[in-house]
Design a protein around this motif. Sequence first.
Motif, mmCIF file in Angstrom:
data_model
loop_
_atom_site.group_PDB
_atom_site.id
_atom_site.type_symbol
_atom_site.label_atom_id
_atom_site.label_comp_id
_atom_site.label_asym_id
_atom_site.label_seq_id
_atom_site.Cartn_x
_atom_site.Cartn_y
_atom_site.Cartn_z
ATOM 1 N N ASN A 29 -13.302 -32.324 6.760
ATOM 2 C CA ASN A 29 -14.366 -32.316 5.762
ATOM 3 C C ASN A 29 -15.278 -31.455 5.984
ATOM 4 O O ASN A 29 -16.001 -31.253 7.029
ATOM 5 C CB ASN A 29 -15.276 -33.671 5.969
ATOM 6 C CG ASN A 29 -16.488 -33.805 5.270
ATOM 7 O OD1 ASN A 29 -16.795 -33.146 4.219
ATOM 8 N ND2 ASN A 29 -17.195 -35.104 5.235
ATOM 9 N N PRO A 43 -14.734 -36.879 0.434
ATOM 10 C CA PRO A 43 -14.734 -37.399 1.415
ATOM 11 C C PRO A 43 -15.582 -38.952 1.214
ATOM 12 O O PRO A 43 -15.470 -39.834 1.884
ATOM 13 C CB PRO A 43 -15.647 -36.785 2.382
ATOM 14 C CG PRO A 43 -15.729 -35.489 2.094
ATOM 15 C CD PRO A 43 -15.254 -35.315 0.589
ATOM 16 N N ASP A 64 -25.054 -37.926 1.883
ATOM 17 C CA ASP A 64 -24.063 -37.968 2.788
ATOM 18 C C ASP A 64 -24.265 -36.684 3.887
ATOM 19 O O ASP A 64 -24.038 -36.848 4.892
ATOM 20 C CB ASP A 64 -22.865 -38.155 2.396
ATOM 21 C CG ASP A 64 -21.880 -38.908 3.346
ATOM 22 O OD1 ASP A 64 -22.058 -39.674 3.780
ATOM 23 O OD2 ASP A 64 -20.654 -38.085 3.785
ATOM 24 N N ALA A 102 -23.170 -36.861 -2.561
ATOM 25 C CA ALA A 102 -22.868 -36.345 -1.476
ATOM 26 C C ALA A 102 -24.108 -35.514 -0.878
ATOM 27 O O ALA A 102 -23.895 -35.273 0.482
ATOM 28 C CB ALA A 102 -21.863 -34.964 -2.135
ATOM 29 N N MET A 154 -10.755 -31.238 2.533
ATOM 30 C CA MET A 154 -11.371 -31.882 1.373
ATOM 31 C C MET A 154 -12.395 -31.153 0.880
ATOM 32 O O MET A 154 -13.650 -31.223 1.145
ATOM 33 C CB MET A 154 -11.928 -33.184 1.666
ATOM 34 C CG MET A 154 -10.788 -34.134 2.310
ATOM 35 S SD MET A 154 -11.354 -35.681 2.843
ATOM 36 C CE MET A 154 -12.466 -35.425 4.465
ATOM 37 N N GLY A 165 -10.303 -41.439 3.110
ATOM 38 C CA GLY A 165 -10.652 -41.626 4.602
ATOM 39 C C GLY A 165 -8.940 -40.978 5.405
ATOM 40 O O GLY A 165 -8.241 -41.361 4.622
ATOM 41 N N GLU A 166 -9.037 -40.588 6.724
ATOM 42 C CA GLU A 166 -7.480 -40.415 7.228
ATOM 43 C C GLU A 166 -6.685 -41.685 7.236
ATOM 44 O O GLU A 166 -5.647 -41.668 7.022
ATOM 45 C CB GLU A 166 -7.746 -39.948 8.653
ATOM 46 C CG GLU A 166 -8.431 -38.655 8.541
ATOM 47 C CD GLU A 166 -8.391 -37.896 9.932
ATOM 48 O OE1 GLU A 166 -7.763 -38.523 11.043
ATOM 49 O OE2 GLU A 166 -8.452 -36.670 10.072
ATOM 50 N N THR A 221 -17.253 -31.968 -1.989
ATOM 51 C CA THR A 221 -18.138 -33.069 -1.263
ATOM 52 C C THR A 221 -17.822 -34.285 -1.738
ATOM 53 O O THR A 221 -18.301 -35.105 -1.051
ATOM 54 C CB THR A 221 -19.774 -32.629 -1.198
ATOM 55 O OG1 THR A 221 -20.170 -32.364 -2.613
ATOM 56 C CG2 THR A 221 -20.098 -31.341 -0.351
ATOM 57 N N ALA A 265 -18.118 -30.535 4.737
ATOM 58 C CA ALA A 265 -19.474 -30.853 4.768
ATOM 59 C C ALA A 265 -19.969 -31.320 6.263
ATOM 60 O O ALA A 265 -20.863 -30.960 6.862
ATOM 61 C CB ALA A 265 -19.827 -32.313 4.063
ATOM 62 N N ARG A 266 -19.023 -31.777 7.107
ATOM 63 C CA ARG A 266 -19.150 -31.838 8.444
ATOM 64 C C ARG A 266 -19.400 -30.754 9.413
ATOM 65 O O ARG A 266 -20.244 -30.459 10.134
ATOM 66 C CB ARG A 266 -17.762 -32.760 9.215
ATOM 67 C CG ARG A 266 -18.089 -33.136 10.461
ATOM 68 C CD ARG A 266 -19.070 -34.600 10.711
ATOM 69 N NE ARG A 266 -18.944 -34.996 12.003
ATOM 70 C CZ ARG A 266 -19.860 -34.527 13.030
ATOM 71 N NH1 ARG A 266 -20.540 -33.286 12.666
ATOM 72 N NH2 ARG A 266 -19.815 -35.025 14.154
ATOM 73 N N LEU A 307 -7.521 -34.905 8.106
ATOM 74 C CA LEU A 307 -8.407 -34.432 7.048
ATOM 75 C C LEU A 307 -9.502 -33.492 7.655
ATOM 76 O O LEU A 307 -10.067 -33.988 8.802
ATOM 77 C CB LEU A 307 -8.774 -35.515 6.315
ATOM 78 C CG LEU A 307 -7.900 -36.701 5.372
ATOM 79 C CD1 LEU A 307 -8.730 -37.561 5.083
ATOM 80 C CD2 LEU A 307 -7.332 -35.809 4.312
ATOM 81 N N ASN A 333 -19.199 -27.518 -2.743
ATOM 82 C CA ASN A 333 -18.379 -26.374 -2.538
ATOM 83 C C ASN A 333 -18.212 -25.408 -3.514
ATOM 84 O O ASN A 333 -18.324 -24.291 -3.436
ATOM 85 C CB ASN A 333 -16.851 -26.869 -1.999
ATOM 86 C CG ASN A 333 -16.635 -27.517 -0.789
ATOM 87 O OD1 ASN A 333 -16.304 -26.931 0.215
ATOM 88 N ND2 ASN A 333 -16.941 -28.709 -0.551
#
Lengths: 261, 261
Positions: free
Chosen positions: B239, B225, B32, B29, B219, B229-230, B222, B241-242, B237, B108
């Motif tokens: 994320n 995701p 990513d 994570a 989500m 996926g959607e 971490t 982290a995004r 969804l 998180n």
Amino acid sequence: MAAAAHAMDGAAHAVPHTVGILGGMGPAAGADFVRLFVQSCTERLQALHLPVHDQGYPEHWLAQVPVPDRTAALQDRSPGAHQPGDALLQATGRLAALGARSVAIACNTAHAWHGLLQERFPQITVLHAVREVAALLRLQGVQRVGLLATQGTYRAGLYRTELQREGIECLEPPEAGRERLMQGIYEGVKAGDLELARRCFAEVAQSLHSGAGAQVIVMGCTEIPLALGEADVGIALLNPARVLADALAREAYAPCAAGIR
Amino acid sequence: MAAAAHAMDGAAHAVPHTVGILGGMGPAAGADFVRLFVQSCTERLQALHLPVHDQGYPEHWLAQVPVPDRTAALQDRSPGAHQPGDALLQATGRLAALGARSVAIACNTAHAWHGLLQERFPQITVLHAVREVAALLRLQGVQRVGLLATQGTYRAGLYRTELQREGIECLEPPEAGRERLMQGIYEGVKAGDLELARRCFAEVAQSLHSGAGAQVIVMGCTEIPLALGEADVGIALLNPARVLADALAREAYAPCAAGIR
């Protein structure tokens, strides 16, 4: 049985070494290198029969620092602000200060400064991606490889020298193909246009394979695997970042592997 | 026209802040997160009309350190070696020493220690992923979200509190669903079995959507995701982290954005 259990026990108590990754060249390739390194660590934990959980991974630090363009610097070796050496030395020194015992450079062209980094920081191991790749290809019995790389890497002869040392022929594209690769790297990957990059890389890879008879194509710039896959060309591709990530995981888990030898 | 050119010139000379990423929870994570952060930086460079090349990215450091399990610690808050606080503080201090002005926590559940980190390091900004997510959802006019998270995150009420503050309802699965998520996170992603993880996550996401009427699924771990996926669920969804990566890029480019305001 008892000996194996005892050895396993020893391995379970050994703490992996802290390692460092010198990135930012470009930053997307640095991020991808961490992904590959974590994957290599997972495989190594499994091979060592150690539990796969967060706390089983080695402490590792990624430095993504702005480094002057490597190929531009190899065209003009006069001292000045555009030289990458200082930025690379400073980041390596900070990784060493963080406790890194081994450092991987997530950029092929930057290996032109490998000797400088290793000489100035003798207390750590600076891995050499190209030597790791050459040793692997020799083990695999490969005799002719096609090289996709930057002008800087071709000019410095980074792969040519190391592959010849292992008795492997290194096929390089003519000037037009090299310019096409530079376009894919700079106007493609580094500028966010992956489609353009894919077309440039695939075209040169195809000609090294069909035209010159390369058995394997080495993606000798960390930007190339971000856009090119085997499905795009139907030729065996080798990603040196994958090989280097494996080598860094091997260094990190050396204390654990020693326990079960 | 002249003013715009002048402002652009100012922005081009401003150097982005150095930032840090606190990772290792889990390491995949963290890797990513760096990918997402680099992507956010590319988008920001484009939005600021700055050239997209290696040297345009902010210096950033990723600390992937072994941190005791966060959910386990939230079950037993007695002081002891299994508490993540010390490891998180030490890594944050080292990121601050490296020059990071802002730090993002790529986990998180670890946000349960956000207050501690921000209090001990008042000289830096420790971003809060959950607050960033809640603010974004309010802007989007979302009213009911379904939360996929660890037992630790549910227990600490991390999302519930922040979403309620923005007037958003937070739907959480019943105990059996939570256990299923923990299975997906620990026996799935953290142990390298992504297929198992996908099944666990999709099942709970579906029930929060069809059963409880969630408009968006957050989500909130971490690891999720990395497997979901959607396309797997056919539901929107989010994320975090995004969202956090965007926030960190915003902090990094603050000096450049100020130049063209």
